[in-house]
Design an enzyme around this catalytic site. Structure first.
Site, mmCIF file in Angstrom:
data_model
loop_
_atom_site.group_PDB
_atom_site.id
_atom_site.type_symbol
_atom_site.label_atom_id
_atom_site.label_comp_id
_atom_site.label_asym_id
_atom_site.label_seq_id
_atom_site.Cartn_x
_atom_site.Cartn_y
_atom_site.Cartn_z
ATOM 1 C CB ILE A 57 21.072 -0.647 32.688
ATOM 2 C CG1 ILE A 57 20.882 0.602 33.542
ATOM 3 C CG2 ILE A 57 21.055 -1.908 33.541
ATOM 4 C CD1 ILE A 57 19.476 0.737 34.135
ATOM 5 N N GLY A 58 23.517 -2.664 31.354
ATOM 6 C CA GLY A 58 23.707 -3.911 30.607
ATOM 7 C C GLY A 58 24.441 -3.759 29.283
ATOM 8 C CD GLU B 257 27.766 2.100 37.930
ATOM 9 O OE1 GLU B 257 27.153 3.042 37.439
ATOM 10 O OE2 GLU B 257 27.492 0.927 37.699
ATOM 11 C CD GLN C 36 20.024 9.500 40.372
ATOM 12 O OE1 GLN C 36 19.513 8.440 40.070
ATOM 13 N NE2 GLN C 36 21.225 9.839 39.929
ATOM 14 C CD GLU D 84 30.997 -0.265 35.408
ATOM 15 O OE1 GLU D 84 31.839 -0.771 36.179
ATOM 16 O OE2 GLU D 84 29.949 -0.822 35.086
ATOM 17 N NE ARG D 85 25.828 3.887 34.453
ATOM 18 C CZ ARG D 85 25.225 4.168 33.301
ATOM 19 N NH1 ARG D 85 25.480 5.297 32.692
ATOM 20 N NH2 ARG D 85 24.360 3.326 32.798
HETATM 21 P P1 DGT Z 1 27.162 -3.042 32.448
HETATM 22 O O1 DGT Z 1 28.505 -3.543 32.874
HETATM 23 O O2 DGT Z 1 27.227 -2.167 31.243
HETATM 24 O O3 DGT Z 1 26.178 -4.157 32.357
HETATM 25 O O4 DGT Z 1 26.735 -2.055 33.559
HETATM 26 P P2 DGT Z 1 25.789 -2.231 34.777
HETATM 27 O O5 DGT Z 1 24.409 -2.408 34.289
HETATM 28 O O6 DGT Z 1 26.332 -3.211 35.752
HETATM 29 O O7 DGT Z 1 26.014 -0.813 35.420
HETATM 30 P P3 DGT Z 1 25.121 0.475 35.298
HETATM 31 O O8 DGT Z 1 25.906 1.649 35.721
HETATM 32 O O9 DGT Z 1 24.559 0.644 33.963
HETATM 33 O O10 DGT Z 1 24.021 0.225 36.367
HETATM 34 C C1 DGT Z 1 24.139 -0.456 37.580
HETATM 35 C C2 DGT Z 1 22.817 -0.291 38.272
HETATM 36 O O11 DGT Z 1 22.784 0.989 38.869
HETATM 37 C C3 DGT Z 1 21.633 -0.339 37.317
HETATM 38 O O12 DGT Z 1 20.534 -0.920 37.977
HETATM 39 C C4 DGT Z 1 21.354 1.109 37.016
HETATM 40 C C5 DGT Z 1 21.777 1.782 38.261
HETATM 41 N N1 DGT Z 1 22.367 3.114 38.074
HETATM 42 C C6 DGT Z 1 23.627 3.439 37.772
HETATM 43 N N2 DGT Z 1 23.813 4.749 37.835
HETATM 44 C C7 DGT Z 1 22.630 5.278 38.183
HETATM 45 C C8 DGT Z 1 22.156 6.582 38.434
HETATM 46 O O13 DGT Z 1 22.860 7.587 38.381
HETATM 47 N N3 DGT Z 1 20.850 6.666 38.771
HETATM 48 C C9 DGT Z 1 20.021 5.600 38.844
HETATM 49 N N4 DGT Z 1 18.772 5.790 39.167
HETATM 50 N N5 DGT Z 1 20.431 4.367 38.639
HETATM 51 C C10 DGT Z 1 21.712 4.218 38.327
#
Ligand code: DGT
Length: 221
Positions: free
Chosen positions: A21-22, A43, A72, A95-96
């Site tokens: 994340i981030g 994503e 999930q 993305e992911r």
């Molecule tokens: P970035 O651009 O690298 O800063 O990415 P983010 O933080 O916008 O995107 P990401 O995929 O890491 O996460 C977006 C939100 O969704 C973050 O609160 C974590 C959550 N998330 C993403 N995929 C999953 C998953 O499969 N399970 C859970 N529990 N949370 C997830």
């Protein structure tokens, strides 16, 4: 909301951007929008925030005991939709992936946010999908970061749903991604992995995008 563009390429050369994340996945992937031959699939966070008016992402963070499994399950569905999209270009960057959703399931299993029977059902779905659905993936780009760095970025961007996310949670998610993609001791790898230092500045990451596009986007069916 539809995430499905018009279809032409059935088997585009497919790249998944992974990381904590981030870690900068969105910024990194958005840079690929300058290339006409590449379809950029972000994503589906907006879908998770609005499931017929319900913010499932928020519920998952607020009440994981009740909503983690449902969340999930929806993540797996929306990721499978992205994997199976036919694109109008020979290259596709995501993305992911359904593969990294598994990192979160593993963490929720370890920290007992999921009941054992819930993780069994999610893993059976996952195993069925990777055996029976064509999830062609050609390359993984891993934006490897330090948990303290992404914690700071997450606090700065202040996404409302993430206000309860702790450094400890980011350390857990980091460890699982690292064991999978860097140490390669956790799950099997669906594609070759390139690791980039995601702690770097945005400008440095933009240079990496050009290198990746020119060096690694090689073939499309
Ligand atoms: P970035 O651009 O690298 O800063 O990415 P983010 O933080 O916008 O995107 P990401 O995929 O890491 O996460 C977006 C939100 O969704 C973050 O609160 C974590 C959550 N998330 C993403 N995929 C999953 C998953 O499969 N399970 C859970 N529990 N949370 C997830």
């Amino acid at each position: 909301m539809s995430i499905i563009p018009s279809a032409v390429y059935k088997r585009p050369f497919t790249v998944c951007i992974e990381g904590n994340i981030g870690s900068g996945k969105t910024t990194f992937i958005n840079e690929f929008k300058q290339y006409n031959d590449t379809t950029v699939l972000q994503e589906p966070v907006e879908l998770w925030r609005n499931v017929s008016g319900t913010n499932l992402l928020e519920l998952m963070y607020k009440d994981p005991g009740q909503y983690a499994c449902l969340f999930q399950s929806y993540v797996q569905l929306t990721m499978l939709q992205l994997h199976t999209i036919e694109t109008p270009t020979p290259y596709k960057i995501m993305e992911r992936s359904v593969f990294s959703a598994r990192c979160f399931i593993e963490n929720m299993k370890r920290t007992k946010m999921l009941r054992p029977v819930e993780s069994v059902v999610l893993e059976e779905w996952y195993n069925w999908c990777i055996t029976n659905v064509k999830l062609k993936t050609d390359l993984i780009i891993y934006l490897r970061t330090t948990p303290e760095v992404v914690y700071k970025r997450m606090r700065e961007r202040a996404r409302e749903e993430e206000c309860s996310v702790s450094l400890e949670y980011l350390q857990q998610v980091h460890q699982i991604h690292d064991d999978w993609l860097y140490h390669r001791t956790l799950f099997s790898l669906p594609a070759p992995v390139i690791t980039l230092n995601g702690d770097k500045s945005i400008e440095e990451m933009f240079a990496e995008v050009r290198k990746c596009k020119e060096g690694f986007f090689t073939k499309a069916d």
